[in-house]
Design an enzyme around this catalytic site. Structure first.
Site, PDB file in Angstrom:
ATOM      1  CB  THR A   1     -67.222  10.159  37.896  1.00 32.76           C
ATOM      2  OG1 THR A   1     -66.232   9.348  37.236  1.00 32.76           O
ATOM      3  CG2 THR A   1     -66.705  11.561  38.136  1.00 32.76           C
TER       4      THR A   1
ATOM      5  CG  HIS B   1     -60.920  11.575  35.202  1.00 35.51           C
ATOM      6  ND1 HIS B   1     -62.148  10.940  35.338  1.00 35.51           N
ATOM      7  CD2 HIS B   1     -61.196  12.831  34.796  1.00 35.51           C
ATOM      8  CE1 HIS B   1     -63.112  11.781  35.030  1.00 35.51           C
ATOM      9  NE2 HIS B   1     -62.570  12.947  34.696  1.00 35.51           N
TER      10      HIS B   1
ATOM     11  CG  HIS C   1     -59.597   6.437  34.705  1.00 35.62           C
ATOM     12  ND1 HIS C   1     -59.137   6.838  35.961  1.00 35.62           N
ATOM     13  CD2 HIS C   1     -60.811   7.014  34.544  1.00 35.62           C
ATOM     14  CE1 HIS C   1     -60.051   7.602  36.521  1.00 35.62           C
ATOM     15  NE2 HIS C   1     -61.070   7.733  35.694  1.00 35.62           N
TER      16      HIS C   1
ATOM     17  CD  GLU D   1     -66.825  10.599  34.182  1.00 37.15           C
ATOM     18  OE1 GLU D   1     -66.010  10.731  35.117  1.00 37.15           O
ATOM     19  OE2 GLU D   1     -67.669   9.700  34.169  1.00 37.15           O
TER      20      GLU D   1
ATOM     21  CG  HIS E   1     -65.623   0.945  35.425  1.00 38.83           C
ATOM     22  ND1 HIS E   1     -65.909   0.024  36.408  1.00 38.83           N
ATOM     23  CD2 HIS E   1     -64.689   1.758  35.953  1.00 38.83           C
ATOM     24  CE1 HIS E   1     -65.208   0.296  37.478  1.00 38.83           C
ATOM     25  NE2 HIS E   1     -64.453   1.331  37.230  1.00 38.83           N
TER      26      HIS E   1
ATOM     27  CG  HIS F   1     -64.537   8.810  32.126  1.00 38.30           C
ATOM     28  ND1 HIS F   1     -65.296   7.925  32.850  1.00 38.30           N
ATOM     29  CD2 HIS F   1     -63.525   9.211  32.958  1.00 38.30           C
ATOM     30  CE1 HIS F   1     -64.788   7.812  34.078  1.00 38.30           C
ATOM     31  NE2 HIS F   1     -63.710   8.577  34.163  1.00 38.30           N
TER      32      HIS F   1
END
Ligand SMILES: COc1ccc(N2C[C@H](O)c3cc(S(N)(=O)=O)sc3S2(=O)=O)cc1
Ligand SMILES: [Zn+2]
Length: 259
Positions: free
Chosen positions: A197, A117, A92, A104, A62, A94
């Site tokens: 999250t 993050h 990591h 996010e 993910h 997003h």
């Protein structure tokens, strides 16, 4: 434009296996700057990353994650809302689809192209990361927004390695990387009590979100989109994009501003 595979199989159904998804301190949130409270008692954060030891970079299905050795306090975040130093464990990202937004957290309803993050854990109070990850003050995640513009002079060190971890479950060495090179010039921040999250969505995170984004190019972000959600052995090839959870209800929480 459809939000794709993650938007259908991800956030909307997580509550079935993780009822905490509908809890009182879920993340991310929409940050409304003029509704945050400026707290003069909130000092600056300090990032002591100069002795950090990166280990590898992996596609966990993910996101893409860079992991660090954390046997001691060699790389920590301290100050700000934190009562103890928190050890760097991993970072990591997003991101969205081409031209879409992918952060996010949002700011007054506006999202950024991506969000980084940096995950830290409270090794003063807890013996292991796993124990800290379920404790209300166990984790501290530093969130940094990515905005598109010129090339980022150091991000290529990560994007050049992404072809090695295209498939879910792939990992490759990634040594001597210091994430200090990914920080913006200002460490002014917002902070609030929230959660992971992604599953297991534990309500164990003290969030520290930097106000100033870093600038990366569309070309650099595009390299993240060559990653896949799926493994090499799977028939389907599902591009890894839009791997962000939308903002969650604030439920009366206070968001504080460093200044
Ligand atoms: C056993 O409990 C566990 C606790 C945490 C985790 N992690 C994986 C999660 O995907 C996750 C999501 C994070 S985010 N997007 O910064 O909120 S941070 C993080 S993690 O590395 O802590 C795994 C097991
Ligand atoms: Zn994250």
């Amino acid at each position: 434009m459809s939000r794709g595979w993650f938007a259908v199989t991800g956030p909307p159904v997580w509550h079935k296996n993780y009822p905490v998804a509908q809890g009182n301190r879920q993340s991310p949130i929409d940050i409304i700057p003029h509704q945050t409270s400026h707290d003069p008692g909130l000092g600056p954060i300090t990032l002591n990353y100069d002795q950090c030891t990166s280990i590898n970079i992996t596609n966990n299905g993910h996101s893409v994650v860079v992991e660090f050795e954390d046997p001691d306090d060699r790389s920590v975040i301290l100050g700000g809302p934190l009562d103890n130093p928190y050890r760097l464990k991993q970072f990591h990202f997003h991101w969205g689809g081409k031209g879409c937004h992918g952060s996010e957290h949002t700011v007054s309803g506006n999202s950024y192209a991506s969000e980084l993050h940096l995950v830290h854990w409270n090794a003063v109070k807890y013996k292991t990361f796993g124990e800290a990850a379920t404790a209300p003050d166990g984790l501290a995640v530093l969130g940094i927004f990515l905005e598109t513009g010129d090339d980022h002079r150091w991000l290529h060190m990560i994007t050049d390695a992404l072809y090695m971890v295209k498939f879910k479950g792939s990992v490759t060495d990634f040594k001597a990387f210091n994430p200090k090179c990914l920080l913006p010039s200002s460490l002014h921040y917002w902070t609030y009590l929230g959660s992971l999250t992604t599953p297991p969505l534990h309500e164990s995170v003290i969030w520290i979100v930097l106000k100033e984004p870093i600038i990366v190019s569309e070309k650099q972000l595009g390299k993240f989109r060559m990653l896949l959600f799926t493994g090499e052995e799977e028939d389907e090839r599902i591009r890894m994009e839009n791997n962000f959870r939308p903002p969650q209800p604030l439920k009366g929480r206070k968001v504080r501003s460093s200044n």
